[in-house]
Scaffold this motif. Structure first.
Motif, PDB file in Angstrom:
ATOM      1  N   VAL A  39      33.755  41.592  32.640  1.00 21.55           N
ATOM      2  CA  VAL A  39      35.155  41.974  32.437  1.00 21.55           C
ATOM      3  C   VAL A  39      35.856  40.798  32.956  1.00 21.55           C
ATOM      4  O   VAL A  39      37.083  40.633  32.558  1.00 21.55           O
ATOM      5  N   HIS A  40      35.269  40.238  33.998  1.00 17.13           N
ATOM      6  CA  HIS A  40      36.028  38.997  34.550  1.00 17.13           C
ATOM      7  C   HIS A  40      36.686  37.889  33.674  1.00 17.13           C
ATOM      8  O   HIS A  40      37.612  37.431  33.895  1.00 17.13           O
ATOM      9  N   ASP A  41      35.864  37.413  32.724  1.00 15.07           N
ATOM     10  CA  ASP A  41      36.342  36.544  31.820  1.00 15.07           C
ATOM     11  C   ASP A  41      37.334  36.823  30.731  1.00 15.07           C
ATOM     12  O   ASP A  41      37.988  36.035  30.184  1.00 15.07           O
ATOM     13  N   GLN A  42      37.930  38.166  30.863  1.00 16.76           N
ATOM     14  CA  GLN A  42      38.926  38.552  29.925  1.00 16.76           C
ATOM     15  C   GLN A  42      40.210  38.372  30.810  1.00 16.76           C
ATOM     16  O   GLN A  42      41.313  38.260  29.983  1.00 16.76           O
ATOM     17  N   LEU A  43      40.152  38.147  31.820  1.00 19.90           N
ATOM     18  CA  LEU A  43      41.383  37.522  32.626  1.00 19.90           C
ATOM     19  C   LEU A  43      41.210  36.333  33.422  1.00 19.90           C
ATOM     20  O   LEU A  43      40.402  36.188  34.129  1.00 19.90           O
TER      21      LEU A  43
ATOM     22  N   THR B 148      38.485  36.491  40.122  1.00 20.55           N
ATOM     23  CA  THR B 148      37.118  36.613  40.847  1.00 20.55           C
ATOM     24  C   THR B 148      36.979  38.336  41.266  1.00 20.55           C
ATOM     25  O   THR B 148      38.026  38.953  41.092  1.00 20.55           O
ATOM     26  N   GLU B 149      35.777  38.521  42.007  1.00 16.70           N
ATOM     27  CA  GLU B 149      35.787  40.119  42.090  1.00 16.70           C
ATOM     28  C   GLU B 149      36.755  40.368  43.270  1.00 16.70           C
ATOM     29  O   GLU B 149      37.189  41.677  43.422  1.00 16.70           O
TER      30      GLU B 149
ATOM     31  N   ASP C 267      39.243  43.588  42.880  1.00 14.49           N
ATOM     32  CA  ASP C 267      39.265  44.732  43.877  1.00 14.49           C
ATOM     33  C   ASP C 267      40.726  45.036  44.211  1.00 14.49           C
ATOM     34  O   ASP C 267      41.031  46.078  44.361  1.00 14.49           O
ATOM     35  N   GLU C 268      41.426  44.100  44.409  1.00 13.19           N
ATOM     36  CA  GLU C 268      42.921  43.933  44.890  1.00 13.19           C
ATOM     37  C   GLU C 268      43.604  44.788  43.816  1.00 13.19           C
ATOM     38  O   GLU C 268      44.506  45.677  44.053  1.00 13.19           O
TER      39      GLU C 268
ATOM     40  N   TYR D   5      48.214  41.024  37.289  1.00  9.50           N
ATOM     41  CA  TYR D   5      47.476  39.765  37.831  1.00  9.50           C
ATOM     42  C   TYR D   5      48.397  38.605  37.707  1.00  9.50           C
ATOM     43  O   TYR D   5      48.652  37.827  38.441  1.00  9.50           O
ATOM     44  N   PHE D   6      48.853  38.287  36.464  1.00  9.72           N
ATOM     45  CA  PHE D   6      49.582  37.461  35.993  1.00  9.72           C
ATOM     46  C   PHE D   6      51.004  37.318  36.549  1.00  9.72           C
ATOM     47  O   PHE D   6      51.428  36.120  37.254  1.00  9.72           O
TER      48      PHE D   6
END
Length: 415
Positions: A81-85, A93-94, A98-99, A126-127
């Motif tokens: 899932v991390h590389d989708q954002l 990052t993890e 989490d945030e 996030y963005f």
């Protein structure tokens, strides 16, 4: 299933639904609960059957070479899932994830969304918080009822249209085009790839109704493929020569041209000067996991998961490796047109190895093998040893079919 998404859902007690539920009501309500983070960024929205990932890759590199901070939301994932954002090519990052999940939980979103809707909300958060200059937003499925279709972009891109996801999008080119056309917004330019005539008519009607200018490949701009490509844009009175791609195939020249054209709209909107040499540099730098990607010596990943992409892969293999033995390692989802994909790939090889992979929609290797007309076929279980072994042999091996298969094999290779 989105690898590792469940880790965060469990850790922060945020529930979401694994199913696919087209429609925007749920995500619009959720985004309002998050104070509408989707309204705080500038976007390029990209839909299409094939070519979305490559077009976004070219556009991201061009934008970054012009000094922009670029967010990217894409699917499916490469590893998890991390590389989708991503921002400027770096995955979330993890700790950052989490945030985001703490905020999703505190906003009261648990139980209200599907997995993809939840991840889309996380991406918008996030963005906006990272204050990116530009977000490249890929639709998950279709367009009109896709959870990404809640923004007003600088420019919309529709790369291609062919039969896909017929259970949700309909069984005709026209019905699928109607879904893709849904990302076209009032007075917002739409950059369009080479489409079947029946698809283009649907797109044209939508654009006309929304007063959206169409900028069409092969009409308003074009690309000539040779040892180096030449991009021309009649509307801009512009020609860019000496374009050198790492990504092979005429279809990738089209994707490059779509990206360059869309960037002109971005540059106009953000009021940044265009540097032709930086466009050339960006094109030369652009690569993409799972698109004619050499992962071991003589072993390539290419996610050709429908007839249109299988035809492009077949044509590129013929052009790149005309006199070499070719073998395929393949696994596909059962809701794809597996038989037609195999028929296309069988034009360049008679050697196929069928594999099972972790996905509830996957067709079994035995069923796939029964659909093949190739004479040299087998079910493959230990694919890692096989790939390591064939990397030292004559010829080229292509791991293809579902992007979920590529993700699983990539993870095993990394281990």
């Amino acid at each position: 299933m989105i690898p590792r998404l469940d880790d965060y859902k469990k850790k922060w007690a945020v529930d979401s639904d694994l199913s696919i539920k087209p429609g925007l009501d749920a995500i619009l309500e959720a985004l309002e609960m998050l104070q509408n983070p989707e309204q705080k960024c500038s976007y390029v929205h990209v839909a299409g059957t094939n070519g979305k990932g490559s077009t976004i890759a070219f556009l991201e590199q061009i934008a970054r070479n012009h000094g922009l901070k670029v967010g990217k939301f894409m699917s499916p994932c490469i590893v998890d899932v991390h590389d989708q954002l991503q921002i400027n090519g770096k995955s979330i990052t993890e700790n950052e994830m989490d945030e985001l999940f703490i905020q999703l939980k505190n906003a009261g979103l648990s139980g209200k969304l599907t997995d993809f809707e939840l991840l889309t909300c996380a991406a918008f958060l996030y963005f906006s918080q990272q204050e990116v200059d530009l977000v490249l937003l890929e639709t998950g499925m279709g367009g009109r009822e896709d959870s990404t279709n809640v923004i007003t972009p600088i420019v919309s891109i529709i790369t291609s249209i062919a039969l896909e996801h017929t259970r949700f999008l309909g069984s005709t080119i026209e019905s699928i085009a109607k879904h893709k056309a849904g990302i076209i917004k009032e007075n917002i330019p739409a950059v369009i790839g080479r489409l079947p005539q029946e698809a283009f008519q649907v797109i044209e009607a939508e654009a006309f109704a929304k007063h959206a200018p169409i900028i069409a490949l092969g009409d308003h701009f074009d690309v000539t493929v040779d040892d180096t490509d030449v991009y021309t844009n009649d509307g801009k009175g512009l020609e860019i020569n000496k374009l050198v791609r790492v990504l092979p195939g005429a279809h990738q020249a089209d994707n490059m041209a779509l990206a360059i054209t869309a960037f002109f709209e971005v540059a106009d909107y953000l009021k940044i000067p265009i540097e032709i040499d930086e466009i050339r540099n960006a094109v030369r730098m652009t690569s993409l996991p799972g698109r004619f990607e050499e992962v071991l010596a003589n072993v390539y990943f290419d996610g050709a998961h429908n007839p249109a992409s299988a035809e492009k892969l077949m044509e590129t293999i013929k052009r790149q490796f005309p006199n070499e033995p070719i073998r395929f390692v393949i696994g596909m989802l059962a809701d794809k047109d597996v038989k037609t994909v195999l028929q296309l790939l069988e034009q360049v090889s008679d050697e196929f190895y069928f594999v099972d992979f972790e996905n509830e929609r996957a067709m079994t290797s035995e069923k796939m093998m029964a659909l093949s007309a190739a004479s040299n076929v087998a079910v493959l279980t230990d694919y890692i040893s096989f790939l390591e072994n064939v990397s030292t042999k004559e010829g080229k091996t292509f791991v293809t079919g579902s992007l979920y298969l590529l993700t699983e094999i990539r993870e095993q290779l990394l281990k």
